[in-house]
Design a protein around this motif. Structure first.
Motif, PDB file in Angstrom:
ATOM      1  N   CYS A  56       0.868  -1.170  -0.109  1.00 54.01           N
ATOM      2  CA  CYS A  56      -0.149  -0.054  -0.069  1.00 54.01           C
ATOM      3  C   CYS A  56       0.984   1.322  -0.139  1.00 54.01           C
ATOM      4  O   CYS A  56       1.626   1.434   0.861  1.00 54.01           O
ATOM      5  CB  CYS A  56      -0.876   0.252   1.247  1.00 54.01           C
ATOM      6  SG  CYS A  56      -2.255   1.213   1.204  1.00 54.01           S
ATOM      7  N   GLN A 165      -5.439  -5.866   0.210  1.00 57.37           N
ATOM      8  CA  GLN A 165      -4.684  -4.938   1.253  1.00 57.37           C
ATOM      9  C   GLN A 165      -4.193  -3.540   0.709  1.00 57.37           C
ATOM     10  O   GLN A 165      -4.127  -2.727   1.183  1.00 57.37           O
ATOM     11  CB  GLN A 165      -3.449  -5.903   1.177  1.00 57.37           C
ATOM     12  CG  GLN A 165      -2.525  -4.948   2.737  1.00 57.37           C
ATOM     13  CD  GLN A 165      -1.261  -5.911   3.116  1.00 57.37           C
ATOM     14  OE1 GLN A 165      -1.026  -6.865   2.350  1.00 57.37           O
ATOM     15  NE2 GLN A 165      -0.823  -5.781   4.400  1.00 57.37           N
ATOM     16  N   GLY A 169      -5.816  -1.107   2.834  1.00 57.86           N
ATOM     17  CA  GLY A 169      -4.766  -0.663   3.668  1.00 57.86           C
ATOM     18  C   GLY A 169      -4.559  -1.209   5.005  1.00 57.86           C
ATOM     19  O   GLY A 169      -4.685  -2.817   5.041  1.00 57.86           O
ATOM     20  N   ASP A 170      -4.355  -0.520   6.148  1.00 62.19           N
ATOM     21  CA  ASP A 170      -3.951  -1.215   7.321  1.00 62.19           C
ATOM     22  C   ASP A 170      -5.205  -2.015   8.186  1.00 62.19           C
ATOM     23  O   ASP A 170      -4.923  -2.632   8.867  1.00 62.19           O
ATOM     24  CB  ASP A 170      -3.522   0.011   8.529  1.00 62.19           C
ATOM     25  CG  ASP A 170      -2.190   0.500   8.041  1.00 62.19           C
ATOM     26  OD1 ASP A 170      -1.245  -0.263   7.304  1.00 62.19           O
ATOM     27  OD2 ASP A 170      -1.875   1.559   8.429  1.00 62.19           O
ATOM     28  N   LEU A 260       1.667  -3.194   7.767  1.00 63.55           N
ATOM     29  CA  LEU A 260       1.584  -3.827   6.645  1.00 63.55           C
ATOM     30  C   LEU A 260       2.210  -5.017   6.536  1.00 63.55           C
ATOM     31  O   LEU A 260       3.489  -5.414   6.858  1.00 63.55           O
ATOM     32  CB  LEU A 260       2.465  -2.835   5.649  1.00 63.55           C
ATOM     33  CG  LEU A 260       1.574  -1.614   5.279  1.00 63.55           C
ATOM     34  CD1 LEU A 260       2.497  -0.645   4.466  1.00 63.55           C
ATOM     35  CD2 LEU A 260       0.345  -1.623   4.793  1.00 63.55           C
TER      36      LEU A 260
END
Length: 740
Positions: A56, A165, A169-170, A260
């Motif tokens: 990301c 992902q 993201g997170d 990540l």
């Protein structure tokens, strides 16, 4: 080695991706301000390779890279070409994060995907007569070990995990996804595998293989649909629904805060081949387009192979040799009347029933030639071939050219001798394509070169009569030119020239087949993925005239050099005469050289030389970049006789000139030898004359012949001929092409 280590560390620790991208962007902007252009392309390739693998990247950082690529459009080639390519890729990535990773894995592993039906494969060719057995065995072992770690389900799982992902993201629970998708051990780093086993393997039940493929198809459809023009918000919403469907009812925000967790980029599909047959390159490309299970199925009129070629090209299919020719059709046209496919090799039996002997061959229309011309410009996104309904009274539009869905990346391992063999195979392929188009509209053919030179002892033993050309520098002139033209090729590829033999002689580890971080497959994959700028080398044709008038002249091609030497073993009848004459006239033989001199004004000036010489060397690869690739640098060793009080003496003087067309004759009919591309296997003996000129494109020659038959009075290129490339150029890809 440093570049490979950097990418591996980023792959193992994805948290550093944003930091690395930020540093690379700053370095690129500093190189732009300081006008340090030779740093731009290496930094840009490293940056893009990191962006493709990063789980990301913030949109603000991608926007800075995108703006920098747009500023490159004001620079000359190759900067504007690479900038435009990367700007278009970044625009896709910003609209639908994860698109570049997904498309790369789908094409490299031929995963089933209707929205993106492209396929790629890397073919590594090595000549076993030029490289020691240890090097060939080590390369084959590493290639096989890299392929063992790949699986169809694992690649699909990597695409799904990376796309989710990149979009979420997170908030994405990567460990939970891996447990549900059951990512294979070989595709995960060791620490991630331990965390996966401890945290989520027992909590989540793995999905069946059919469900994994269904999730893969949903993700591909969502990402490709978003890349078509929908907003980033809709892209995230689509993938969030798929994410919830995989993990159940748990929302995306409940993911553990572990930072990540990147998804390693699988190695591409690589096959290693020992080049033992002349037609092996053609056969492998045909089997790539039409595998054995589909090779005998008719694809359409004029699109398949010749019936006589199929048994030759497909030796693994035994019953292909039993094809018969039928005159009367017994097919009712009803599908249920066909026999059940329980007999061996059903496609071959089907071809035997449907193949007919004889028939009237339709003369190719001009539209066929136009389709061939347009085939080279076919790009993804064009409408598929077929007729479109037109309005009343309007002629239908011509069928769109077939899209090139297959890309073959042919990597040549060795020195200039294997490149000379590649020039032969490329010329043969182009002649075959000129007679009947098969590969051109379907296949994008890319060539790559990795220089490999064994030890000095192996070179001298295998070089035969190479003589002074046995040194590594003389054997790798093409790689040396590419290194001077592209510094990133010099530091990444030319350094493998001596590394590969050292790696081959290292003792093999028992767990080598289980190691995923294989250096050579990773470097070859990086070269094939990022080396997209071709350097065009002129192929030269040579016509050899023999001493025996009953022997037909031989026609061949060469890429790097042609060497003419006085034949050492004349016939017994000429032996005494030659000895007497050599004592009077000195060593060597009389030659007549006629050539067209290359001058700056590009005016053709034909000159003729009559001299006594011991040899002649034509080099097509310039020693300096400024000389260009279209000319031959000819060196003729002339014997000068001088008389003085002590008697007669002979001295050798080198005459050098540049030309494109040259003819050499022996007025005494005394034979000499000709060797092509430093390869002792390509030596012609008993030669009394040769003609050398730039090799013409076979399709140009064929179309020129047809035009001449229709209009004999025309001397210039008219019609379709003027749109065809005239010279046969061999493209070899580098990272930047030729940097001015």
């Amino acid at each position: 080695m440093l570049r490979w280590t950097l990418h591996k560390r980023t792959d193992q620790n994805p948290r550093t991706s944003c930091t690395l991208v930020s540093i690379l962007v700053k370095e690129l902007e500093r190189a732009e301000r300081g006008d340090l252009r030779h740093y731009i392309i290496p930094l840009l390739h490293t940056l893009m390779y990191t962006l493709i693998q990063a789980p990301c990247i913030p949109d603000e950082l991608c926007a800075r890279v995108y703006d920098f690529c747009k500023r490159l459009l004001t620079l000359p080639k190759p900067f504007c070409t690479i900038g435009l390519d990367y700007a278009s890729r970044l625009q896709l990535e910003r609209t639908a994060p994860g698109t570049l990773f997904q498309r790369m894995v789908i094409s490299e592993h031929s995963l089933p995907s209707a929205p993106f039906p492209f396929q790629e494969r890397i073919f590594i060719f090595a000549d076993p007569e030029l490289l020691p057995e240890a090097i060939c065995k080590a390369l084959a072992t590493d290639t096989e070990a890299a392929q063992v770690s790949q699986s169809r389900r694992g690649c699909m799982s990597c695409v799904v995990t990376h796309a989710l992902q990149a979009a979420l993201g997170d908030t994405c629970d990567t460990h939970g996804l891996r447990a549900r998708l059951q990512v294979t051990q070989q595709l995960l780093p060791c620490f991630s595998l331990v965390l996966l086993c401890l945290d989520t393997l027992e909590k989540q039940k793995a999905l069946p293989a059919g469900d994994v493929e269904l999730c893969f198809q949903q993700v591909v459809a969502a990402v490709e649909g978003s890349a078509g023009g929908s907003g980033r918000g809709q892209h995230r919403a689509r993938l969030e629904r798929i994410y919830q469907g995989i993990l159940g009812s748990s929302p995306a925000g409940n993911a553990p805060q572990e930072g990540l967790q990147g998804t390693p980029l699988p190695n591409p599909n690589i096959s290693f081949h020992l080049w033992t047959e002349d037609e092996q390159l053609w056969k492998e490309l045909v089997l790539f387009l039409r595998p054995l299970s589909q090779s005998c199925e008719p694809e359409g009129p004029g699109q398949g192979l010749e019936a006589a070629e199929l048994p030759e090209l497909l030796p693994g299919c035994g019953c292909c040799g039993q094809s018969r020719f039928s005159v009367l059709s017994t097919d009712s046209g009803i599908e249920r009347d066909l026999p059940a496919p329980d007999e061996p090799c059903a496609p071959c039996a089907e071809r035997r029933r449907l193949h007919r002997k004889g028939g009237i061959k339709k003369k190719p229309s001009p539209l066929d030639s136009v389709a061939l011309l347009q085939a080279g410009s076919a790009v993804p996104g064009e409408k598929p071939p077929g007729k479109t309904p037109g309005r009343a009274g309007m002629p239908p539009e011509p069928a769109a050219p077939r899209r090139r869905l297959h890309t073959a990346r042919v990597v040549l391992l060795g020195d200039d001798r294997i490149l000379g063999r590649l020039a032969q195979a490329f010329h043969s392929l182009r002649k075959r394509e000129a007679r009947r188009v098969f590969l051109t509209p379907r296949l994008d053919l890319q060539f790559y070169h990795i220089p490999v030179v064994p030890s000095a002892a192996a070179v001298s033993a295998g070089a035969g009569s190479l003589g002074d050309h046995a040194g590594p520098e003389e054997l790798c002139e093409v790689a040396g030119y590419l290194g001077r033209a592209d510094p990133w090729y010099e530091s990444n590829i030319n350094t493998l020239c001596h590394i590969i033999p050292k790696l081959a002689t290292m003792p093999s580890s028992p767990s080598r087949a289980l190691v995923t971080d294989l250096f050579l497959p990773d470097v070859i994959a990086y070269y094939a993925r990022m080396g997209t700028q071709p350097v065009l080398f002129q192929v030269h044709s040579v016509k050899v005239l023999f001493q025996d008038p009953a022997q037909d002249p031989a026609e061949d091609v060469f890429l790097t050099e042609l060497l003419v030497q006085v034949q050492e073993s004349p016939s017994h009848r000429e032996l005494s005469t030659a000895k007497r004459k050599s004592t009077l006239d000195g060593p060597g033989m009389d030659l007549t050289v006629t050539y067209r001199r290359v001058v700056l004004s590009d005016r053709q000036k034909e000159l003729a030389l009559a001299l006594r010489s011991t040899g002649l060397l034509m080099k097509a690869i310039p020693a300096e970049e400024a000389e260009g690739l279209g000319c031959l640098s000819v060196t003729v060793t002339e014997i000068i006789k001088s008389s003085h009080l002590a008697g007669r003496s002979f001295s050798a003087v080198a005459n050098r000139f540049r030309t494109r067309i040259i003819k050499v004759r022996s007025p005494e009919q005394r034979p000499f030898t000709v060797r092509l591309d430093k390869d002792s296997r390509r030596t012609y003996r008993d030669v009394i004359g040769l003609d050398v000129s730039p090799c013409l494109e076979p399709s140009y020659c064929l179309q020129k012949t047809r035009t001449t038959k229709l209009s004999p009075q025309e001397t210039e290129d008219v019609g379709l001929v003027k749109y065809l490339p005239k010279s046969l150029l061999l493209p070899i890809n580098t990272f930047a092409g030729v940097i001015p």
